[in-house]
Design an enzyme around this catalytic site. Structure first.
Site, PDB file in Angstrom:
ATOM      1  N   THR A  96       0.919  -1.028   0.166  1.00  0.00           N
ATOM      2  CA  THR A  96      -0.078  -0.160  -0.017  1.00  0.00           C
ATOM      3  C   THR A  96       0.781   1.116  -0.048  1.00  0.00           C
ATOM      4  OG1 THR A  96      -1.653  -1.184   1.177  1.00  0.00           O
ATOM      5  CG2 THR A  96      -1.862   1.208   1.341  1.00  0.00           C
ATOM      6  N   LYS A 171      -7.604   1.304  -2.511  1.00  0.00           N
ATOM      7  CA  LYS A 171      -7.172   0.735  -1.089  1.00  0.00           C
ATOM      8  C   LYS A 171      -7.175   2.093  -0.197  1.00  0.00           C
ATOM      9  CE  LYS A 171      -4.814  -1.467   2.114  1.00  0.00           C
ATOM     10  NZ  LYS A 171      -5.653  -2.248   2.907  1.00  0.00           N
ATOM     11  N   LYS A 246       0.081   5.924   8.559  1.00  0.00           N
ATOM     12  CA  LYS A 246       0.703   5.946   7.004  1.00  0.00           C
ATOM     13  C   LYS A 246      -0.540   6.044   5.797  1.00  0.00           C
ATOM     14  CE  LYS A 246       2.265   2.005   5.023  1.00  0.00           C
ATOM     15  NZ  LYS A 246       1.598   1.528   3.662  1.00  0.00           N
TER      16      LYS A 246
HETATM   17  P1  NAD Z   1       6.504  -5.511   7.041  1.00  0.00           P
HETATM   18  O1  NAD Z   1       7.251  -4.407   7.555  1.00  0.00           O
HETATM   19  O2  NAD Z   1       6.091  -6.302   7.864  1.00  0.00           O
HETATM   20  O3  NAD Z   1       7.244  -6.004   5.867  1.00  0.00           O
HETATM   21  C1  NAD Z   1       8.059  -5.503   4.877  1.00  0.00           C
HETATM   22  C2  NAD Z   1       9.278  -6.259   4.711  1.00  0.00           C
HETATM   23  O4  NAD Z   1       9.859  -5.662   3.632  1.00  0.00           O
HETATM   24  C3  NAD Z   1      10.058  -6.289   5.939  1.00  0.00           C
HETATM   25  O5  NAD Z   1      10.379  -7.868   6.127  1.00  0.00           O
HETATM   26  C4  NAD Z   1      11.377  -5.639   5.565  1.00  0.00           C
HETATM   27  O6  NAD Z   1      12.565  -6.151   5.820  1.00  0.00           O
HETATM   28  C5  NAD Z   1      11.335  -5.912   3.713  1.00  0.00           C
HETATM   29  N1  NAD Z   1      12.082  -4.836   2.871  1.00  0.00           N
HETATM   30  C6  NAD Z   1      12.026  -3.464   3.215  1.00  0.00           C
HETATM   31  N2  NAD Z   1      12.936  -2.774   2.102  1.00  0.00           N
HETATM   32  C7  NAD Z   1      13.379  -4.092   1.568  1.00  0.00           C
HETATM   33  C8  NAD Z   1      14.451  -4.061   0.306  1.00  0.00           C
HETATM   34  N3  NAD Z   1      14.858  -3.153  -0.127  1.00  0.00           N
HETATM   35  N4  NAD Z   1      14.842  -5.258  -0.097  1.00  0.00           N
HETATM   36  C9  NAD Z   1      14.074  -6.504   0.498  1.00  0.00           C
HETATM   37  N5  NAD Z   1      13.218  -6.616   1.535  1.00  0.00           N
HETATM   38  C10 NAD Z   1      13.215  -5.287   2.225  1.00  0.00           C
HETATM   39  O7  NAD Z   1       5.111  -4.982   6.332  1.00  0.00           O
HETATM   40  P2  NAD Z   1       3.836  -5.376   6.304  1.00  0.00           P
HETATM   41  O8  NAD Z   1       3.065  -5.393   7.452  1.00  0.00           O
HETATM   42  O9  NAD Z   1       4.068  -6.958   5.476  1.00  0.00           O
HETATM   43  O10 NAD Z   1       3.176  -4.691   5.180  1.00  0.00           O
HETATM   44  C11 NAD Z   1       3.546  -4.588   3.831  1.00  0.00           C
HETATM   45  C12 NAD Z   1       2.413  -3.592   3.115  1.00  0.00           C
HETATM   46  O11 NAD Z   1       1.085  -4.372   3.184  1.00  0.00           O
HETATM   47  C13 NAD Z   1       2.453  -2.424   3.537  1.00  0.00           C
HETATM   48  O12 NAD Z   1       2.301  -1.387   2.495  1.00  0.00           O
HETATM   49  C14 NAD Z   1       1.051  -2.279   4.427  1.00  0.00           C
HETATM   50  O13 NAD Z   1       0.418  -0.806   4.548  1.00  0.00           O
HETATM   51  C15 NAD Z   1       0.296  -3.293   3.596  1.00  0.00           C
HETATM   52  N6  NAD Z   1      -0.604  -4.068   4.074  1.00  0.00           N
HETATM   53  C16 NAD Z   1      -0.446  -4.429   5.550  1.00  0.00           C
HETATM   54  C17 NAD Z   1      -1.556  -5.229   6.457  1.00  0.00           C
HETATM   55  C18 NAD Z   1      -1.263  -5.669   7.618  1.00  0.00           C
HETATM   56  O14 NAD Z   1      -2.227  -6.199   8.160  1.00  0.00           O
HETATM   57  N7  NAD Z   1      -0.045  -5.731   8.146  1.00  0.00           N
HETATM   58  C19 NAD Z   1      -2.803  -5.313   5.743  1.00  0.00           C
HETATM   59  C20 NAD Z   1      -2.938  -4.748   4.472  1.00  0.00           C
HETATM   60  C21 NAD Z   1      -1.995  -3.970   3.796  1.00  0.00           C
END
Ligand code: NAD
Length: 292
Positions: A96, A171, A246
């Site tokens: 997102t 979204k 965010k």
């Molecule tokens: P998160 O922070 O748990 O996961 C992101 C991952 O990306 C981390 O493990 C991080 O180490 C990795 N990362 C960052 N930069 C990187 C790079 N350059 N190379 C490789 N890996 C890299 O986040 P999340 O909770 O999984 O959310 C991800 C997306 O999904 C967000 O945009 C969030 O808004 C959206 N989202 C989350 C939820 C939820 O319930 N957590 C629900 C719907 C949507």
């Protein structure tokens, strides 16, 4: 066998990648966190040592990252997706990240001979684990049809929202509603309590009356009325208040860009900012009830 590179194995990405492995796809993964890679390997994934390794020779590359800056980094880096992916590979961004820069990235993907779609998700970690996510997809038809079997291995509903970028629009509108409605029901619980109503009674009534909404019926911010909600475990996320902030800031930026005044969205962003300023941002977003 379709080969998939999965970048970003965090709260959402790891269970999504696991479902792709279960569905029989050949999945390689990359993350900056060692623990994420350990868990991914345990689930049967192929761990990559760097970004380029995860991108080259894949048919499909999925990104599930927190911010637009992170997405830009993995797309535009010298060893990143646009430089290293093979021609006609499909890039699916499930993060997102809002509107700012999204059409530019799709254009750059196209310039690099890639197909692309933005496919942010609704359903949270529980939906990611249970393979019940809803995808909001902004894409040209051909890209969507190529991506459909992959998305269906991670979720149960796909909405084609229109041209590239429109999935992000859907979204951030959805999450603006969620942020506002969580505040509305939190205020109602506070008011009800001060008027002598039990939380259970108020829940029972609203859940069967015109105040009913998803935040109430699936994610109530008070303990004891629903199973498996963050309120029952000290507001451990779930979906953190920082993440909600965010998304609300993304919708405010989009509203500003479009010349639209979304007053409730702005107010809810300010309230989530207060949660963050009070040091509670890593709690679940339903902890907003603490500042209501
Ligand atoms: P998160 O922070 O748990 O996961 C992101 C991952 O990306 C981390 O493990 C991080 O180490 C990795 N990362 C960052 N930069 C990187 C790079 N350059 N190379 C490789 N890996 C890299 O986040 P999340 O909770 O999984 O959310 C991800 C997306 O999904 C967000 O945009 C969030 O808004 C959206 N989202 C989350 C939820 C939820 O319930 N957590 C629900 C719907 C949507």
């Amino acid at each position: 066998m379709t080969k998939i590179g999965f970048i970003g194995l965090g709260h959402m990405g790891l269970p999504m990648a696991k479902n792709l492995i279960k569905a029989g796809f050949n999945v390689s993964g990359f993350d900056l966190q060692t623990e994420a890679l350990v868990q991914f390997k345990k689930a049967g994934g192929t761990v990559c040592n760097n970004l380029a390794e995860c991108v080259a020779s894949q048919d499909v590359i999925i990104t599930m990252l927190q911010t637009m800056q992170q997405v830009k980094t993995v797309c535009l880096a010298e060893n990143g997706i646009f430089a290293k992916a093979k021609s006609q590979a499909l890039w699916i961004d499930c993060s997102t990240v809002g509107m700012d820069g999204v059409t530019d990235l799709h254009q750059k993907a196209s310039d690099a001979q890639l197909m692309s779609l933005d496919a942010p998700v609704s359903g949270g970690m529980a939906g990611a684990e249970a393979q019940t996510l809803t995808f909001m997809v902004g894409a040209l038809d051909a890209a969507l049809e190529k991506g459909r079997p992959i998305l269906m291995a991670m979720g149960k509903k796909i909405f084609h929202t229109g041209l590239p970028g429109s999935g992000q629009a859907a979204k951030i509108c959805n999450n603006m509603i969620l942020g506002v409605s969580m505040i509305a029901i939190s205020e109602a619980f506070q008011l009800g309590e001060s008027l002598g109503l039990s939380t259970q009674k108020l829940f029972d009534v609203v859940n069967n009356a015109s105040g009913q909404c998803w935040a109430m019926s699936h994610y109530a911010p008070v303990p004891g009325v629903l199973e498996n909600v963050p309120a029952n475990r000290g507001y451990e996320p779930g979906f953190s208040a920082n993440m909600m902030l965010k998304d609300l800031l993304l919708s405010q930026a989009a509203a500003k860009g479009a010349g639209i005044n979304t007053q409730m969205g702005a107010l809810s962003a300010a309230m989530y900012q207060k949660v963050a300023d009070d040091g509670l941002g890593e709690l679940d977003f339903s902890a907003i009830i603490k500042v209501c």
